[in-house]
Design a protein around this motif. Structure first.
Motif, PDB file in Angstrom:
ATOM      1  N   GLU A  50      11.288 -10.340  -0.671  1.00 35.03           N
ATOM      2  CA  GLU A  50      11.442 -10.551   0.763  1.00 35.03           C
ATOM      3  C   GLU A  50      11.041  -9.280   1.515  1.00 35.03           C
ATOM      4  O   GLU A  50      11.280  -8.169   1.049  1.00 35.03           O
ATOM      5  N   LEU A  51      10.411  -9.452   2.670  1.00 37.03           N
ATOM      6  CA  LEU A  51       9.943  -8.307   3.448  1.00 37.03           C
ATOM      7  C   LEU A  51      11.077  -7.722   4.277  1.00 37.03           C
ATOM      8  O   LEU A  51      11.249  -8.047   5.447  1.00 37.03           O
ATOM      9  N   THR A  52      11.871  -6.860   3.639  1.00 37.96           N
ATOM     10  CA  THR A  52      12.961  -6.179   4.317  1.00 37.96           C
ATOM     11  C   THR A  52      12.849  -4.678   4.057  1.00 37.96           C
ATOM     12  O   THR A  52      12.218  -4.255   3.088  1.00 37.96           O
ATOM     13  N   VAL A  53      13.492  -3.901   4.906  1.00 32.18           N
ATOM     14  CA  VAL A  53      13.490  -2.450   4.730  1.00 32.18           C
ATOM     15  C   VAL A  53      14.203  -2.097   3.422  1.00 32.18           C
ATOM     16  O   VAL A  53      13.764  -1.217   2.677  1.00 32.18           O
ATOM     17  N   ALA A  54      15.288  -2.790   3.128  1.00 30.01           N
ATOM     18  CA  ALA A  54      16.037  -2.523   1.898  1.00 30.01           C
ATOM     19  C   ALA A  54      15.159  -2.767   0.665  1.00 30.01           C
ATOM     20  O   ALA A  54      15.151  -1.960  -0.270  1.00 30.01           O
ATOM     21  N   ASN A  55      14.433  -3.872   0.664  1.00 29.53           N
ATOM     22  CA  ASN A  55      13.549  -4.157  -0.473  1.00 29.53           C
ATOM     23  C   ASN A  55      12.415  -3.143  -0.560  1.00 29.53           C
ATOM     24  O   ASN A  55      12.021  -2.731  -1.653  1.00 29.53           O
ATOM     25  N   LEU A  56      11.883  -2.761   0.579  1.00 31.94           N
ATOM     26  CA  LEU A  56      10.830  -1.749   0.598  1.00 31.94           C
ATOM     27  C   LEU A  56      11.343  -0.448  -0.034  1.00 31.94           C
ATOM     28  O   LEU A  56      10.670   0.148  -0.879  1.00 31.94           O
ATOM     29  N   ALA A  57      12.541  -0.034   0.361  1.00 30.43           N
ATOM     30  CA  ALA A  57      13.122   1.197  -0.175  1.00 30.43           C
ATOM     31  C   ALA A  57      13.349   1.081  -1.681  1.00 30.43           C
ATOM     32  O   ALA A  57      13.012   1.998  -2.436  1.00 30.43           O
ATOM     33  N   ARG A  58      13.893  -0.060  -2.126  1.00 29.74           N
ATOM     34  CA  ARG A  58      14.123  -0.245  -3.556  1.00 29.74           C
ATOM     35  C   ARG A  58      12.821  -0.208  -4.344  1.00 29.74           C
ATOM     36  O   ARG A  58      12.741   0.417  -5.394  1.00 29.74           O
ATOM     37  N   GLU A  59      11.810  -0.891  -3.830  1.00 30.05           N
ATOM     38  CA  GLU A  59      10.512  -0.917  -4.516  1.00 30.05           C
ATOM     39  C   GLU A  59       9.907   0.487  -4.605  1.00 30.05           C
ATOM     40  O   GLU A  59       9.250   0.820  -5.584  1.00 30.05           O
ATOM     41  N   ALA A  60      10.130   1.297  -3.583  1.00 32.22           N
ATOM     42  CA  ALA A  60       9.556   2.645  -3.550  1.00 32.22           C
ATOM     43  C   ALA A  60      10.435   3.655  -4.284  1.00 32.22           C
ATOM     44  O   ALA A  60       9.986   4.769  -4.556  1.00 32.22           O
ATOM     45  N   GLY A  61      11.667   3.286  -4.579  1.00 31.94           N
ATOM     46  CA  GLY A  61      12.565   4.204  -5.259  1.00 31.94           C
ATOM     47  C   GLY A  61      13.111   5.282  -4.347  1.00 31.94           C
ATOM     48  O   GLY A  61      13.350   6.407  -4.782  1.00 31.94           O
ATOM     49  N   VAL A  62      13.290   4.941  -3.077  1.00 31.84           N
ATOM     50  CA  VAL A  62      13.851   5.892  -2.111  1.00 31.84           C
ATOM     51  C   VAL A  62      15.054   5.244  -1.430  1.00 31.84           C
ATOM     52  O   VAL A  62      15.275   4.047  -1.549  1.00 31.84           O
ATOM     53  N   SER A  63      15.814   6.051  -0.708  1.00 30.73           N
ATOM     54  CA  SER A  63      16.960   5.499   0.019  1.00 30.73           C
ATOM     55  C   SER A  63      16.464   4.745   1.253  1.00 30.73           C
ATOM     56  O   SER A  63      15.350   4.957   1.726  1.00 30.73           O
ATOM     57  N   ARG A  64      17.324   3.891   1.748  1.00 30.31           N
ATOM     58  CA  ARG A  64      16.965   3.148   2.953  1.00 30.31           C
ATOM     59  C   ARG A  64      16.818   4.097   4.133  1.00 30.31           C
ATOM     60  O   ARG A  64      15.957   3.911   4.996  1.00 30.31           O
ATOM     61  N   ALA A  65      17.628   5.139   4.176  1.00 23.83           N
ATOM     62  CA  ALA A  65      17.531   6.128   5.252  1.00 23.83           C
ATOM     63  C   ALA A  65      16.161   6.795   5.243  1.00 23.83           C
ATOM     64  O   ALA A  65      15.548   7.008   6.292  1.00 23.83           O
ATOM     65  N   THR A  66      15.664   7.099   4.046  1.00 29.25           N
ATOM     66  CA  THR A  66      14.338   7.703   3.937  1.00 29.25           C
ATOM     67  C   THR A  66      13.272   6.710   4.388  1.00 29.25           C
ATOM     68  O   THR A  66      12.358   7.069   5.129  1.00 29.25           O
ATOM     69  N   ALA A  67      13.410   5.474   3.978  1.00 28.05           N
ATOM     70  CA  ALA A  67      12.444   4.445   4.383  1.00 28.05           C
ATOM     71  C   ALA A  67      12.440   4.284   5.900  1.00 28.05           C
ATOM     72  O   ALA A  67      11.377   4.081   6.505  1.00 28.05           O
ATOM     73  N   ASN A  68      13.595   4.385   6.509  1.00 31.15           N
ATOM     74  CA  ASN A  68      13.682   4.237   7.970  1.00 31.15           C
ATOM     75  C   ASN A  68      12.963   5.340   8.729  1.00 31.15           C
ATOM     76  O   ASN A  68      12.634   5.180   9.894  1.00 31.15           O
ATOM     77  N   ARG A  69      12.713   6.469   8.083  1.00 32.50           N
ATOM     78  CA  ARG A  69      12.002   7.564   8.746  1.00 32.50           C
ATOM     79  C   ARG A  69      10.479   7.362   8.704  1.00 32.50           C
ATOM     80  O   ARG A  69       9.753   8.042   9.421  1.00 32.50           O
ATOM     81  N   ALA A  70      10.012   6.454   7.889  1.00 30.86           N
ATOM     82  CA  ALA A  70       8.567   6.183   7.790  1.00 30.86           C
ATOM     83  C   ALA A  70       8.190   5.152   8.847  1.00 30.86           C
ATOM     84  O   ALA A  70       7.967   3.976   8.568  1.00 30.86           O
ATOM     85  N   THR A  71       8.101   5.595  10.084  1.00 31.45           N
ATOM     86  CA  THR A  71       7.950   4.672  11.216  1.00 31.45           C
ATOM     87  C   THR A  71       6.658   3.858  11.169  1.00 31.45           C
ATOM     88  O   THR A  71       6.664   2.676  11.509  1.00 31.45           O
TER      89      THR A  71
END
Length: 102
Positions: free
Chosen positions: A30-51
Protein backbone atom coordinates in the motif's frame (compact mmCIF):
# COMPACT_ATOMS: atom_id res chain seq x y z
CA UNK A 1 14.36 20.69 9.84
CA UNK A 2 16.83 19.37 7.30
CA UNK A 3 16.28 17.14 4.31
CA UNK A 4 17.54 13.57 4.37
CA UNK A 5 21.02 12.47 3.32
CA UNK A 6 21.75 11.39 -0.24
CA UNK A 7 22.00 7.75 0.87
CA UNK A 8 18.66 7.91 2.65
CA UNK A 9 17.03 9.68 -0.29
CA UNK A 10 18.31 6.94 -2.61
CA UNK A 11 16.93 4.23 -0.31
CA UNK A 12 13.56 5.99 -0.15
CA UNK A 13 13.51 6.45 -3.92
CA UNK A 14 14.22 2.74 -4.51
CA UNK A 15 11.56 1.82 -1.96
CA UNK A 16 9.04 4.10 -3.67
CA UNK A 17 9.83 2.53 -7.05
CA UNK A 18 9.28 -0.94 -5.59
CA UNK A 19 5.94 0.14 -4.15
CA UNK A 20 4.87 1.77 -7.41
CA UNK A 21 5.92 -1.30 -9.41
CA UNK A 22 3.91 -3.54 -7.09
CA UNK A 23 7.04 -5.35 -5.89
CA UNK A 24 7.30 -4.63 -2.15
CA UNK A 25 9.81 -6.68 -0.18
CA UNK A 26 8.52 -6.33 3.38
CA UNK A 27 5.12 -4.59 3.32
CA UNK A 28 1.66 -5.12 1.87
CA UNK A 29 2.46 -2.72 -0.97
CA UNK A 30 0.00 0.00 0.00
CA UNK A 31 1.23 3.51 -0.82
CA UNK A 32 1.70 4.90 2.68
CA UNK A 33 4.51 6.79 4.38
CA UNK A 34 4.84 3.96 6.91
CA UNK A 35 5.27 1.37 4.15
CA UNK A 36 7.71 3.60 2.32
CA UNK A 37 9.81 3.92 5.49
CA UNK A 38 9.71 0.17 6.14
CA UNK A 39 10.70 -0.63 2.57
CA UNK A 40 13.61 1.83 2.78
CA UNK A 41 14.70 0.65 6.22
CA UNK A 42 14.37 4.08 7.82
CA UNK A 43 12.14 5.54 10.51
CA UNK A 44 8.90 7.20 9.59
CA UNK A 45 10.26 10.47 10.98
CA UNK A 46 13.17 10.25 8.56
CA UNK A 47 10.82 9.47 5.68
CA UNK A 48 8.72 12.50 6.59
CA UNK A 49 11.74 14.76 6.05
CA UNK A 50 12.07 13.64 2.41
CA UNK A 51 9.53 16.16 1.15
CA UNK A 52 10.10 15.65 -2.59
CA UNK A 53 9.72 11.88 -2.34
CA UNK A 54 6.64 12.24 -0.14
CA UNK A 55 5.11 14.62 -2.66
CA UNK A 56 5.56 12.00 -5.38
CA UNK A 57 4.12 9.30 -3.11
CA UNK A 58 1.04 11.43 -2.45
CA UNK A 59 0.62 12.28 -6.12
CA UNK A 60 0.87 8.65 -7.14
CA UNK A 61 -1.55 7.62 -4.40
CA UNK A 62 -4.07 10.25 -5.53
CA UNK A 63 -3.71 9.14 -9.15
CA UNK A 64 -4.48 5.56 -8.15
CA UNK A 65 -7.76 6.31 -6.42
CA UNK A 66 -10.61 4.02 -7.54
CA UNK A 67 -12.37 5.19 -10.65
CA UNK A 68 -9.20 6.28 -12.42
CA UNK A 69 -7.13 4.39 -14.94
CA UNK A 70 -3.98 4.83 -12.86
CA UNK A 71 -4.45 1.54 -11.04
CA UNK A 72 -3.59 -0.19 -14.31
CA UNK A 73 0.17 -0.83 -14.58
CA UNK A 74 2.03 1.42 -17.03
CA UNK A 75 2.97 -1.51 -19.26
CA UNK A 76 -0.68 -2.42 -19.70
CA UNK A 77 -1.64 1.20 -20.40
CA UNK A 78 1.06 1.34 -23.08
CA UNK A 79 -0.22 -1.91 -24.60
CA UNK A 80 -3.80 -0.59 -24.61
CA UNK A 81 -2.63 2.59 -26.40
CA UNK A 82 -0.79 0.46 -28.96
CA UNK A 83 -3.85 -1.70 -29.61
CA UNK A 84 -6.10 1.36 -29.87
CA UNK A 85 -3.72 2.80 -32.48
CA UNK A 86 -3.87 -0.48 -34.42
CA UNK A 87 -7.67 -0.41 -34.32
CA UNK A 88 -7.70 3.13 -35.71
CA UNK A 89 -5.31 2.07 -38.48
CA UNK A 90 -7.47 -0.96 -39.36
CA UNK A 91 -10.63 1.15 -39.42
CA UNK A 92 -8.94 3.67 -41.68
CA UNK A 93 -7.85 0.92 -44.06
CA UNK A 94 -11.31 -0.61 -43.96
CA UNK A 95 -12.94 2.75 -44.74
CA UNK A 96 -10.58 3.27 -47.69
CA UNK A 97 -11.46 -0.19 -49.04
CA UNK A 98 -15.18 0.54 -48.70
CA UNK A 99 -14.79 3.83 -50.57
CA UNK A 100 -12.87 2.05 -53.35
CA UNK A 101 -15.64 -0.55 -53.70
CA UNK A 102 -18.31 2.09 -54.25
Amino acid sequence: MTEVSITTAAALQKALERLLDGEPTCTDGELTVANLAREAGVSRATANRATAILARLRTERADRQPGTHSEIPATLRARVRQLESEIIAFKSTENKEIIELR
